[in-house]
Design a protein around this motif. Structure first.
Motif, PDB file in Angstrom:
ATOM      1  N   PRO A 155      -5.063  23.718 -42.154  1.00 40.08           N
ATOM      2  CA  PRO A 155      -3.945  23.502 -41.213  1.00 40.08           C
ATOM      3  C   PRO A 155      -2.579  23.848 -41.792  1.00 40.08           C
ATOM      4  O   PRO A 155      -1.691  24.302 -41.066  1.00 40.08           O
ATOM      5  CB  PRO A 155      -4.053  22.007 -40.883  1.00 40.08           C
ATOM      6  N   LYS A 156      -2.402  23.654 -43.100  1.00 35.98           N
ATOM      7  CA  LYS A 156      -1.131  24.009 -43.730  1.00 35.98           C
ATOM      8  C   LYS A 156      -0.912  25.517 -43.698  1.00 35.98           C
ATOM      9  O   LYS A 156       0.221  25.992 -43.516  1.00 35.98           O
ATOM     10  CB  LYS A 156      -1.092  23.508 -45.180  1.00 35.98           C
TER      11      LYS A 156
ATOM     12  N   GLN B  83       0.206  26.371 -40.302  1.00 35.64           N
ATOM     13  CA  GLN B  83       1.611  25.994 -40.154  1.00 35.64           C
ATOM     14  C   GLN B  83       2.535  27.015 -40.802  1.00 35.64           C
ATOM     15  O   GLN B  83       3.599  27.336 -40.262  1.00 35.64           O
ATOM     16  CB  GLN B  83       1.856  24.622 -40.786  1.00 35.64           C
TER      17      GLN B  83
END
Length: 307
Positions: free
Chosen positions: A260-261, A264
């Motif tokens: 998820p990072k 992002q």
């Protein structure tokens, strides 16, 4: 009655010196040492002193590289008081350029002393490799043709700070280099390069005006963001392939917790035009390297106990 304005003195607190180290980049030197040592753990008894010497030397070289960057960006007029980010310590906080260069040289000297200790306990061939690492740190922004002015920055940082450090950390513990250590080092090398790519995406317009020809400049903003996304994709797919082919423990799939990072980071750059808008994306990119690396090291440790 005229009042004289009080003299504004530049700050000299610990935060200025901490910023000079560019701490968000230091994980790029810490993570590879942890990975190399984690790979060596099931092969050979870990020498704690060699591990600490290698870790400290790696951090010192990274910090010195950041300071060389600070010094030469100032000398070439790239940094000013409106510069975005934590660079520009010389122009914003009035730290003497000679002081910055002096600290950088001192850090390199300390790294060399630690390298002598490591060589005395392993192999003097490492002195050659260590010299190349220090030289790469200097010539990234120093010298007549700095690496930072070419499209080779990401490759150089990934090669020396990713693959190189992992293999050295593994070698000093085991006395050898294995195919597994090489294969595991590849995604970390990619993510170290991704940190620099993120920085170059943010600074693309300013770098172009100052004569740089980074990969981000050649690809353009959208192309560079897609390339960054591709770097993330290859890093994760590499681990997946190693697991599916039986070359690595399924525990290494823990790295996907950091995915998820990465998403992002890519979204943080997409459609952005101002430097300040892209600062969070740079932070996310550094966090991907940190989380991915720690999770990879954890997976290596768990894999040896459950494999």
């Amino acid at each position: 009655m005229n009042r004289q304005s009080p003299t504004i003195r530049p700050k000299r607190n610990w935060r200025v010196w901490w910023q000079l180290l560019r701490p968000h980049t230091l994980t790029a030197s810490i993570i590879p040492v942890l990975i190399g040592t984690a790979l060596a753990f099931p092969v050979h008894r870990i020498d704690l002193l060699l591990f600490l010497a290698m870790l400290t030397a790696s951090i010192l070289i990274q910090a010195a590289t950041n300071m060389f960057n600070e010094y030469y960006d100032y000398k070439r007029g790239l940094d000013n008081e409106q510069s975005v980010g934590i660079g520009g310590t010389i122009v914003r906080h009035k730290v003497s350029p000679r002081t910055v260069m002096g600290i950088a040289v001192a850090f390199c000297a300390a790294a060399v002393l630690l390298g002598v200790y490591i060589c005395m306990n392993t192999s003097w061939w490492l002195a050659v490799i260590g010299s190349f690492c220090i030289a790469a740190g200097y010539f990234y922004t120093g010298g007549p043709v700095p690496i930072a002015y070419t499209p080779l920055g990401e490759v150089s940082s990934g090669l020396f700070m990713g693959l190189g450090i992992i293999l050295i950390a593994f070698f000093i513990q085991t006395g050898t280099v294995t195919m597994e250590s090489i294969l595991i080092s590849i995604p970390i090398a990619i993510l170290v390069g991704a940190i620099l790519m993120a920085n170059n995406i943010r600074d693309r317009e300013g770098d172009a005006k100052n004569g740089r020809k980074t990969l981000a400049i050649l690809l353009g903003h959208e192309g560079a963001v897609r390339f960054l996304g591709g770097m993330f994709a290859v890093a994760y797919l590499w681990i997946l392939i190693l697991v599916l082919t039986g070359e690595a423990s399924p525990w290494l799939l823990l790295v996907f917790i950091s995915l998820p990072k990465a998403v992002q980071a890519v979204r943080g750059f997409t459609g952005k035009t101002r430097n300040t808008e892209m600062m969070p994306a740079m932070k996310f990119t550094a966090q991907v390297n940190t989380l991915f690396g720690f999770l990879l090291a954890l997976g290596l440790f768990l894999g040896q106990y459950t494999g």
